[in-house]
Design a protein around this motif. Structure first.
Motif, PDB file in Angstrom:
ATOM      1  N   CYS A   1       0.857  -1.188   0.000  1.00 55.83           N
ATOM      2  CA  CYS A   1       0.000   0.000   0.000  1.00 55.83           C
ATOM      3  C   CYS A   1       0.889   1.233   0.000  1.00 55.83           C
ATOM      4  O   CYS A   1       2.068   1.167   0.344  1.00 55.83           O
ATOM      5  CB  CYS A   1      -0.936   0.001   1.214  1.00 55.83           C
ATOM      6  N   ARG A   2       0.312   2.337  -0.402  1.00 52.45           N
ATOM      7  CA  ARG A   2       1.029   3.614  -0.380  1.00 52.45           C
ATOM      8  C   ARG A   2       0.618   4.381   0.870  1.00 52.45           C
ATOM      9  O   ARG A   2      -0.552   4.385   1.245  1.00 52.45           O
ATOM     10  CB  ARG A   2       0.700   4.442  -1.622  1.00 52.45           C
ATOM     11  N   THR A   3       1.580   5.044   1.516  1.00 54.96           N
ATOM     12  CA  THR A   3       1.279   5.798   2.724  1.00 54.96           C
ATOM     13  C   THR A   3       1.935   7.166   2.671  1.00 54.96           C
ATOM     14  O   THR A   3       2.936   7.362   1.979  1.00 54.96           O
ATOM     15  CB  THR A   3       1.797   5.060   3.978  1.00 54.96           C
ATOM     16  N   GLY A   4       1.364   8.093   3.421  1.00 49.48           N
ATOM     17  CA  GLY A   4       1.936   9.425   3.525  1.00 49.48           C
ATOM     18  C   GLY A   4       1.700  10.269   2.295  1.00 49.48           C
ATOM     19  O   GLY A   4       1.141   9.832   1.280  1.00 49.48           O
ATOM     20  N   SER A   5       2.121  11.530   2.381  1.00 41.37           N
ATOM     21  CA  SER A   5       1.955  12.451   1.258  1.00 41.37           C
ATOM     22  C   SER A   5       2.872  12.081   0.098  1.00 41.37           C
ATOM     23  O   SER A   5       2.563  12.337  -1.053  1.00 41.37           O
ATOM     24  CB  SER A   5       2.241  13.885   1.710  1.00 41.37           C
ATOM     25  N   ARG A   6       4.009  11.445   0.438  1.00 39.76           N
ATOM     26  CA  ARG A   6       4.910  10.961  -0.603  1.00 39.76           C
ATOM     27  C   ARG A   6       4.542   9.517  -0.914  1.00 39.76           C
ATOM     28  O   ARG A   6       4.135   8.767  -0.033  1.00 39.76           O
ATOM     29  CB  ARG A   6       6.364  11.054  -0.131  1.00 39.76           C
TER      30      ARG A   6
ATOM     31  N   VAL B   1       5.211   6.456  -0.710  1.00 40.14           N
ATOM     32  CA  VAL B   1       6.062   5.429  -0.113  1.00 40.14           C
ATOM     33  C   VAL B   1       5.274   4.127  -0.030  1.00 40.14           C
ATOM     34  O   VAL B   1       4.139   4.114   0.439  1.00 40.14           O
ATOM     35  CB  VAL B   1       6.537   5.837   1.292  1.00 40.14           C
ATOM     36  N   LYS B   2       5.864   3.042  -0.466  1.00 41.62           N
ATOM     37  CA  LYS B   2       5.196   1.749  -0.434  1.00 41.62           C
ATOM     38  C   LYS B   2       5.592   0.971   0.808  1.00 41.62           C
ATOM     39  O   LYS B   2       6.742   0.956   1.209  1.00 41.62           O
ATOM     40  CB  LYS B   2       5.548   0.924  -1.681  1.00 41.62           C
ATOM     41  N   HIS B   3       4.597   0.312   1.401  1.00 46.66           N
ATOM     42  CA  HIS B   3       4.829  -0.619   2.503  1.00 46.66           C
ATOM     43  C   HIS B   3       4.393  -1.999   2.041  1.00 46.66           C
ATOM     44  O   HIS B   3       3.303  -2.166   1.489  1.00 46.66           O
ATOM     45  CB  HIS B   3       4.057  -0.195   3.753  1.00 46.66           C
ATOM     46  N   TYR B   4       5.254  -3.001   2.287  1.00 49.24           N
ATOM     47  CA  TYR B   4       5.037  -4.338   1.736  1.00 49.24           C
ATOM     48  C   TYR B   4       4.812  -5.370   2.828  1.00 49.24           C
ATOM     49  O   TYR B   4       5.238  -5.211   3.969  1.00 49.24           O
ATOM     50  CB  TYR B   4       6.267  -4.784   0.933  1.00 49.24           C
TER      51      TYR B   4
ATOM     52  N   ARG C   1      -4.716   1.651   2.602  1.00 51.66           N
ATOM     53  CA  ARG C   1      -3.763   2.142   3.592  1.00 51.66           C
ATOM     54  C   ARG C   1      -4.070   1.568   4.972  1.00 51.66           C
ATOM     55  O   ARG C   1      -5.223   1.444   5.356  1.00 51.66           O
ATOM     56  CB  ARG C   1      -3.807   3.669   3.661  1.00 51.66           C
ATOM     57  N   GLY C   2      -3.017   1.238   5.695  1.00 49.93           N
ATOM     58  CA  GLY C   2      -3.186   0.728   7.044  1.00 49.93           C
ATOM     59  C   GLY C   2      -3.573  -0.731   7.130  1.00 49.93           C
ATOM     60  O   GLY C   2      -3.892  -1.226   8.212  1.00 49.93           O
TER      61      GLY C   2
END
Length: 201
Positions: A103-108, A110-113, A181-182
């Protein structure tokens, strides 16, 4: 995995411990009037804050040292997990599929896997080694179970881990899927404690 985490957690913990000690000493000096001013009982608040900072530092150091030997290993048998709880293997023949979620998080952007392992058999959600990896949520596909193992994979081990899985069990690979997200969530710490407490009674 463990060494990478320890390289971050131990220095942060040591830093917090040192800062906490300075705050406590400075507050004691204020309370005792050693700073050239009249003793001020208000320094007790500083002592409490310093102790809290120091406690957080000790927790970080302890966690880093405990997890420094944590590792993953992939072979023809399955995915081996070694952590402070012990060592356990998730056999390939106990899985219905393996996939990579992100998923993508934050204003930038950034990917979390996470690497998702979907079992085809009942899961012991309180296994001493694997319990923190267990998640209970609606499956992405109707043929997949609610309970699955989720391995957060934001570090450098993600690519070699995925490559090893694809090499050993390409038939289980489900590909990548973008999630909300989350979605990573947290382990069911409260439920785990209640269930394990009930078993020991």
């Amino acid at each position: 995995m463990g060494r990478s985490a320890a390289r971050t957690e131990v220095p942060v913990g040591v830093g917090c411990t040192v800062v906490g000690a300075f705050v406590v000493l400075g507050s004691v000096a204020v309370m005792a009037g050693l700073t050239g001013k009249n003793p001020n009982p208000g320094g007790i608040a500083g002592v409490i804050i310093g102790l809290l900072i120091g406690f957080c530092g000790v927790v970080f150091v302890s966690a880093g040292l405990k997890s420094r030997h944590t590792f993953l290993c992939v072979d023809h048998t399955g995915l081996w997990v070694n952590n402070p709880g012990g060592q356990k293997v998730i056999p390939w023949d106990s899985l219905a599929g393996v996939g990579l979620n992100w998923c993508r998080t934050g204003s930038r952007p950034v990917k979390h896997y996470s690497v998702e392992l979907y079992p085809n058999a009942p899961v012991d959600r309180d296994d001493p080694v694997l319990w923190a990896m267990v998640r209970d949520e609606e499956p992405l596909q109707p043929n997949l179970p609610r309970l699955r193992y989720r391995l957060v994979a934001n570090s450098g081990f993600r690519e070699p881990l995925v490559a090893a899985i694809q090499q050993h069990v390409p038939q289980l690979w489900l590909g990548e899927a973008e999630r909300e997200r989350g979605y990573l969530g947290l382990p069911d710490v409260k439920g785990h404690q209640e269930r394990t407490r009930g078993r020991t009674r």
